[in-house]
Design a protein around this motif. Structure first.
Motif, PDB file in Angstrom:
ATOM      1  N   ALA A 186      78.294  63.158   8.934  1.00  0.00           N
ATOM      2  CA  ALA A 186      77.344  62.088   7.972  1.00  0.00           C
ATOM      3  C   ALA A 186      76.480  63.174   7.179  1.00  0.00           C
ATOM      4  CB  ALA A 186      76.485  61.234   8.693  1.00  0.00           C
ATOM      5  N   VAL A 187      76.395  62.800   5.706  1.00  0.00           N
ATOM      6  CA  VAL A 187      75.466  63.758   4.746  1.00  0.00           C
ATOM      7  C   VAL A 187      74.393  63.026   4.325  1.00  0.00           C
ATOM      8  CG1 VAL A 187      75.858  64.932   2.875  1.00  0.00           C
ATOM      9  CG2 VAL A 187      77.807  64.951   4.159  1.00  0.00           C
ATOM     10  N   HIS A 188      73.337  63.464   4.423  1.00  0.00           N
ATOM     11  CA  HIS A 188      71.987  62.770   3.692  1.00  0.00           C
ATOM     12  C   HIS A 188      71.952  63.742   2.824  1.00  0.00           C
ATOM     13  CE1 HIS A 188      68.013  61.083   3.139  1.00  0.00           C
ATOM     14  NE2 HIS A 188      67.713  62.357   3.390  1.00  0.00           N
ATOM     15  N   GLY A 189      71.844  63.116   1.433  1.00  0.00           N
ATOM     16  CA  GLY A 189      71.259  63.890   0.328  1.00  0.00           C
ATOM     17  C   GLY A 189      69.762  63.939  -0.133  1.00  0.00           C
ATOM     18  N   GLY A 190      69.285  65.105   0.706  1.00  0.00           N
ATOM     19  CA  GLY A 190      67.815  65.208   0.646  1.00  0.00           C
ATOM     20  C   GLY A 190      67.157  65.587  -0.689  1.00  0.00           C
ATOM     21  N   LYS A 191      66.111  65.752  -0.781  1.00  0.00           N
ATOM     22  CA  LYS A 191      65.298  65.940  -1.842  1.00  0.00           C
ATOM     23  C   LYS A 191      64.297  67.095  -1.752  1.00  0.00           C
ATOM     24  CE  LYS A 191      65.520  61.330  -4.117  1.00  0.00           C
ATOM     25  NZ  LYS A 191      64.925  60.199  -4.435  1.00  0.00           N
ATOM     26  N   VAL A 192      64.407  68.262  -2.422  1.00  0.00           N
ATOM     27  CA  VAL A 192      63.790  69.470  -2.262  1.00  0.00           C
ATOM     28  C   VAL A 192      63.079  69.622  -3.166  1.00  0.00           C
ATOM     29  CG1 VAL A 192      64.158  71.796  -1.484  1.00  0.00           C
ATOM     30  CG2 VAL A 192      65.559  70.186  -0.475  1.00  0.00           C
ATOM     31  N   LEU A 193      61.849  69.976  -3.115  1.00  0.00           N
ATOM     32  CA  LEU A 193      60.876  70.485  -4.093  1.00  0.00           C
ATOM     33  C   LEU A 193      60.696  71.951  -3.869  1.00  0.00           C
ATOM     34  CD1 LEU A 193      59.004  70.292  -6.545  1.00  0.00           C
ATOM     35  CD2 LEU A 193      57.277  69.648  -5.252  1.00  0.00           C
ATOM     36  N   VAL A 194      61.033  72.990  -4.858  1.00  0.00           N
ATOM     37  CA  VAL A 194      61.043  74.397  -4.930  1.00  0.00           C
ATOM     38  C   VAL A 194      60.003  74.883  -5.708  1.00  0.00           C
ATOM     39  CG1 VAL A 194      62.124  76.558  -4.933  1.00  0.00           C
ATOM     40  CG2 VAL A 194      63.365  74.520  -4.284  1.00  0.00           C
ATOM     41  N   PHE A 195      58.893  75.657  -5.004  1.00  0.00           N
ATOM     42  CA  PHE A 195      57.925  76.494  -5.522  1.00  0.00           C
ATOM     43  C   PHE A 195      58.125  78.043  -5.569  1.00  0.00           C
ATOM     44  CE2 PHE A 195      54.361  78.159  -7.336  1.00  0.00           C
ATOM     45  CZ  PHE A 195      53.379  77.218  -8.124  1.00  0.00           C
ATOM     46  N   PRO A 196      59.045  78.528  -6.536  1.00  0.00           N
ATOM     47  CA  PRO A 196      59.429  79.937  -6.153  1.00  0.00           C
ATOM     48  C   PRO A 196      58.481  81.046  -6.759  1.00  0.00           C
ATOM     49  CG  PRO A 196      60.285  79.083  -8.373  1.00  0.00           C
ATOM     50  CD  PRO A 196      59.259  78.096  -7.884  1.00  0.00           C
ATOM     51  N   GLN A 197      58.833  82.304  -6.348  1.00  0.00           N
ATOM     52  CA  GLN A 197      58.197  83.601  -6.816  1.00  0.00           C
ATOM     53  C   GLN A 197      59.171  84.235  -7.740  1.00  0.00           C
ATOM     54  OE1 GLN A 197      55.124  84.800  -6.446  1.00  0.00           O
ATOM     55  NE2 GLN A 197      55.923  86.564  -7.721  1.00  0.00           N
ATOM     56  N   ASP A 198      58.825  84.507  -8.947  1.00  0.00           N
ATOM     57  CA  ASP A 198      60.131  84.959  -9.922  1.00  0.00           C
ATOM     58  C   ASP A 198      60.187  86.561  -9.465  1.00  0.00           C
ATOM     59  OD1 ASP A 198      61.324  85.211 -12.285  1.00  0.00           O
ATOM     60  OD2 ASP A 198      59.947  84.205 -13.349  1.00  0.00           O
ATOM     61  N   GLY A 199      61.087  87.108 -10.323  1.00  0.00           N
ATOM     62  CA  GLY A 199      61.643  88.404  -9.971  1.00  0.00           C
ATOM     63  C   GLY A 199      62.893  88.517  -9.045  1.00  0.00           C
ATOM     64  N   SER A 200      62.669  89.490  -8.177  1.00  0.00           N
ATOM     65  CA  SER A 200      63.811  89.773  -7.239  1.00  0.00           C
ATOM     66  C   SER A 200      63.847  88.655  -6.275  1.00  0.00           C
ATOM     67  CB  SER A 200      63.611  91.141  -6.733  1.00  0.00           C
ATOM     68  OG  SER A 200      62.366  91.416  -5.804  1.00  0.00           O
ATOM     69  N   HIS A 201      62.381  87.951  -5.893  1.00  0.00           N
ATOM     70  CA  HIS A 201      62.410  87.040  -4.883  1.00  0.00           C
ATOM     71  C   HIS A 201      63.254  85.726  -5.282  1.00  0.00           C
ATOM     72  CE1 HIS A 201      58.865  88.250  -2.370  1.00  0.00           C
ATOM     73  NE2 HIS A 201      59.417  89.508  -3.241  1.00  0.00           N
ATOM     74  N   TRP A 202      63.306  85.633  -6.553  1.00  0.00           N
ATOM     75  CA  TRP A 202      64.101  84.462  -7.041  1.00  0.00           C
ATOM     76  C   TRP A 202      65.635  84.648  -6.870  1.00  0.00           C
ATOM     77  CZ3 TRP A 202      64.299  79.657  -8.335  1.00  0.00           C
ATOM     78  CH2 TRP A 202      65.381  79.079  -8.989  1.00  0.00           C
ATOM     79  N   ILE A 203      66.162  85.946  -6.989  1.00  0.00           N
ATOM     80  CA  ILE A 203      67.590  86.012  -6.550  1.00  0.00           C
ATOM     81  C   ILE A 203      68.156  85.533  -5.310  1.00  0.00           C
ATOM     82  CG2 ILE A 203      69.326  87.849  -6.204  1.00  0.00           C
ATOM     83  CD1 ILE A 203      67.685  89.631  -8.411  1.00  0.00           C
ATOM     84  N   ASN A 204      67.151  85.590  -4.288  1.00  0.00           N
ATOM     85  CA  ASN A 204      67.622  85.150  -2.939  1.00  0.00           C
ATOM     86  C   ASN A 204      67.218  83.605  -2.727  1.00  0.00           C
ATOM     87  OD1 ASN A 204      64.917  85.227  -1.702  1.00  0.00           O
ATOM     88  ND2 ASN A 204      64.920  87.495  -1.853  1.00  0.00           N
ATOM     89  N   MET A 205      66.031  83.234  -3.423  1.00  0.00           N
ATOM     90  CA  MET A 205      65.911  81.818  -3.698  1.00  0.00           C
ATOM     91  C   MET A 205      66.839  80.873  -4.042  1.00  0.00           C
ATOM     92  SD  MET A 205      63.830  79.281  -2.346  1.00  0.00           S
ATOM     93  CE  MET A 205      62.145  79.848  -2.394  1.00  0.00           C
ATOM     94  N   LYS A 206      67.547  81.598  -5.116  1.00  0.00           N
ATOM     95  CA  LYS A 206      68.826  80.915  -5.810  1.00  0.00           C
ATOM     96  C   LYS A 206      69.942  80.719  -4.860  1.00  0.00           C
ATOM     97  CE  LYS A 206      71.372  81.516  -9.936  1.00  0.00           C
ATOM     98  NZ  LYS A 206      71.987  82.486 -11.149  1.00  0.00           N
ATOM     99  N   VAL A 207      70.106  81.723  -4.134  1.00  0.00           N
ATOM    100  CA  VAL A 207      71.272  81.474  -3.106  1.00  0.00           C
ATOM    101  C   VAL A 207      71.233  80.368  -2.358  1.00  0.00           C
ATOM    102  CG1 VAL A 207      72.314  82.609  -1.152  1.00  0.00           C
ATOM    103  CG2 VAL A 207      71.687  83.995  -3.125  1.00  0.00           C
ATOM    104  N   ILE A 208      69.807  80.074  -1.846  1.00  0.00           N
ATOM    105  CA  ILE A 208      69.517  78.899  -0.959  1.00  0.00           C
ATOM    106  C   ILE A 208      69.649  77.640  -1.700  1.00  0.00           C
ATOM    107  CG2 ILE A 208      67.637  77.733   0.406  1.00  0.00           C
ATOM    108  CD1 ILE A 208      66.879  80.448   1.506  1.00  0.00           C
ATOM    109  N   ILE A 209      69.134  78.003  -2.944  1.00  0.00           N
ATOM    110  CA  ILE A 209      69.216  76.330  -3.829  1.00  0.00           C
ATOM    111  C   ILE A 209      70.561  76.140  -4.030  1.00  0.00           C
ATOM    112  CG2 ILE A 209      68.713  75.681  -6.212  1.00  0.00           C
ATOM    113  CD1 ILE A 209      66.182  77.188  -6.076  1.00  0.00           C
ATOM    114  N   GLU A 210      71.499  77.111  -4.530  1.00  0.00           N
ATOM    115  CA  GLU A 210      73.037  76.847  -4.790  1.00  0.00           C
ATOM    116  C   GLU A 210      73.882  76.141  -3.397  1.00  0.00           C
ATOM    117  OE1 GLU A 210      74.669  80.313  -6.382  1.00  0.00           O
ATOM    118  OE2 GLU A 210      73.584  80.213  -8.300  1.00  0.00           O
ATOM    119  N   ALA A 211      73.139  76.578  -2.294  1.00  0.00           N
ATOM    120  CA  ALA A 211      74.097  76.395  -1.032  1.00  0.00           C
ATOM    121  C   ALA A 211      73.463  74.963  -0.814  1.00  0.00           C
ATOM    122  CB  ALA A 211      73.737  77.407  -0.044  1.00  0.00           C
TER     123      ALA A 211
END
Length: 526
Positions: free
Chosen positions: A18-43
């Motif tokens: 069962a898949v529940h399509g959740g809604k996630v609000l992301v408040f990121p930190q730019d620069g290199s931190h965004w690179i690893n946040m983007k991995v989670i967002i894409e997943a």
């Protein structure tokens, strides 16, 4: 439909999770931190979740449009643009090259305090503009997000989550008060090294003194840097009695970007989930030009050099020394560099604006990684078993590389004293001493030997928070306690008072008996 057909359809239906399509609000930190946040967002997007990303007007890495998320544009700078980081890093390098005196250390700390105070001031201004924009906030409320995912290197997402009363999940190694473990987990300074001190978990007496002093000084520095901005923000929207940092400590889940292959053993908490190396993956084939260059290295192999997202170029004299050292090696070198071509560059060195770092580290010809010591690059090197020559520049890089040095997988070179001879010796030592690669292969085996991949672990726990509307049962309430209760000072004072009272009462009783005995003796004598 016949009975076997009904059975097959039912079986297939039950086998699909069962898949529940959740809604996630992301408040990121730019620069290199965004690179690893983007991995989670894409997943998250690949698993059917809807992701919205808060994007300030001066975003550097965060794109306004993406197939994986929708952006919430804010018409005000967030304080972490390319100019901020490049000028800060250049200034840090300049100060480091002036020497390793106490004054240099003080200058570095003051530079960090001033620059990051300005960044956090802008973050708070952006949050205020968001909260005062009623149409925007109404739209955010109506979306009914299941959680806020943020990097606590800034406090914007923390304030927003508590304002919306939404579960809070961290993608974290650092908070606004330093290394994240020190915010929520017991951290005895006798064997838990504070990162900036560059120590291990086996400290001598004077190293423990140093660890304690560095911790106290840095905590004071962090509070002076961020306290005025976030205290005013929290007081404005919550209550003057609310401690801004308690909002961080109340987060439901801490997805920690390290594991115990990298981290020293230490106490932790149930809501800390380790996902070190979650961005690592098997290498893909290289672009044709890079593949041909790598194959041309023959038996000697290749060296790759990258100083991360923040450092595109170094001072000219340093790059000339590095290039000269590379020119005398039999290996081929792929160097990510954006500055002017070094005068001493050899024919064996290829300069590139960008490189597929993970794919190069996983290439069978790669022998060595020259790196600045960011955690992303370190975990990719661990994953692919590539030893490191480190050139630490700013932030946590010195400590990260010191940990790798202790584990026998890295050689660290001080930028302030670097010349072609020192750099050549470091390269040759790591290339020719088998223990560096053997130790890294051991770390890689330990890192990979887990029941579930780190990214899958992170996604499971994010979805866990969505399903259960938080994870309060994993969160300690100790952060609500005053310091004297947390450290049992009040209990010790009470017990000491009881002991003193009992002792005084005992002494009083003895004195009373003695006085009565003396009085009887005196009466008999009379």
């Amino acid at each position: 439909m016949c009975l076997p057909g009904i059975f097959i359809v039912t079986l297939l239906t039950l086998s699909i999770p069962a898949v529940h399509g959740g809604k996630v609000l992301v408040f990121p930190q730019d620069g290199s931190h965004w690179i690893n946040m983007k991995v989670i967002i894409e997943a998250l997007h690949s698993r059917g979740h809807s992701v919205s990303v808060v994007r300030p007007s001066d975003s550097w890495y965060i794109k306004e449009t993406s197939p994986h998320y929708s952006s919430i544009p804010i018409d005000i700078p967030g304080g972490a643009d390319e100019q901020f980081f490049s000028s800060f890093v250049s200034r840090q390098i300049q100060i480091q090259r002036e020497g390793k005196s106490a004054w240099t250390r003080f200058s570095l700390d003051m530079e960090l305090k001033d620059r990051f105070s300005e960044m956090h001031r802008k973050v708070c201004e952006m949050v205020i503009q968001m909260l005062e924009n009623e149409p925007l906030m109404q739209s955010i409320r109506e979306t009914k997000y299941d959680l806020v995912l943020t990097d606590p290197a800034n406090g914007g997402g923390v304030v927003l989550a508590h304002y919306l009363n939404v579960p809070l999940v961290f993608n974290v190694r650092w908070t606004i008060h330093g290394e994240a473990h020190f915010a929520i987990a017991p951290s005895p300074l006798s064997y838990v090294p504070f990162p900036v001190a560059e120590l291990t978990d086996n400290m001598s007496f004077f190293q423990r003194v140093r660890n304690f002093l560095v911790y106290v000084i840095r905590q004071h520095l962090y509070k002076q840097t961020v306290g005025p901005h976030y205290s005013a923000l929290v007081s404005r929207y919550f209550s003057p009695e609310v401690d801004y940092f308690s909002l961080f400590q109340a987060a439901d889940l801490w997805l920690m970007r390290v594991d115990f292959v990298f981290e020293f053993p230490r106490p932790t908490m149930p809501n800390v989930i380790y996902m070190g190396g979650f961005q690592c993956k098997p290498a893909k084939p290289l672009p044709q030009e890079l593949e041909e260059f790598a194959q041309s290295s023959g038996e000697h192999g290749i060296i790759i050099m990258s100083l991360g997202t923040l450092i595109g170029q170094l001072p000219h004299d340093i790059t000339d020394e590095i290039a000269a050292a590379f020119a005398h090696l039999p290996q081929k070198i792929i160097w990510r560099y954006k500055g002017d071509r070094p005068a001493t560059l050899g024919n064996n060195t290829l300069l590139v604006d960008w490189m597929p770092q993970n794919d190069l580290l996983g290439h069978p010809k790669t022998r060595l990684f020259v790196a600045h010591g960011g955690t992303n690059g370190i975990f990719e090197a661990i994953y692919h078993s590539v030893p490191i020559v480190g050139l630490p520049l700013v932030f946590d890089q010195h400590d990260n590389l010191s940990r790798m040095k202790v584990k026998g997988v890295a050689k660290v070179v001080d930028l302030a004293t670097l010349d072609r001879n020192i750099f050549t010796r470091a390269l040759q030592e790591v290339l020719n001493e088998p223990s560096y690669r053997m130790n890294m292969q051991r770390l890689s085996r330990l890192h990979r030997d887990v029941p579930m991949g780190p990214l899958d672990t992170a996604l499971f726990w994010i979805e866990f928070v969505m399903r259960h509307k938080g994870a309060a049962h994993l969160r300690t309430e100790s952060y609500r306690m005053p310091w004297y209760s947390y450290h049992s000072v009040d209990v010790m004072v009470f017990l000491l008072a009881v002991v003193l009272f009992t002792l005084l009462a005992f002494i009083g009783i003895i004195r009373c008996f003695c006085c009565r005995a003396c009085l009887k003796i005196k009466m008999k004598e009379e």
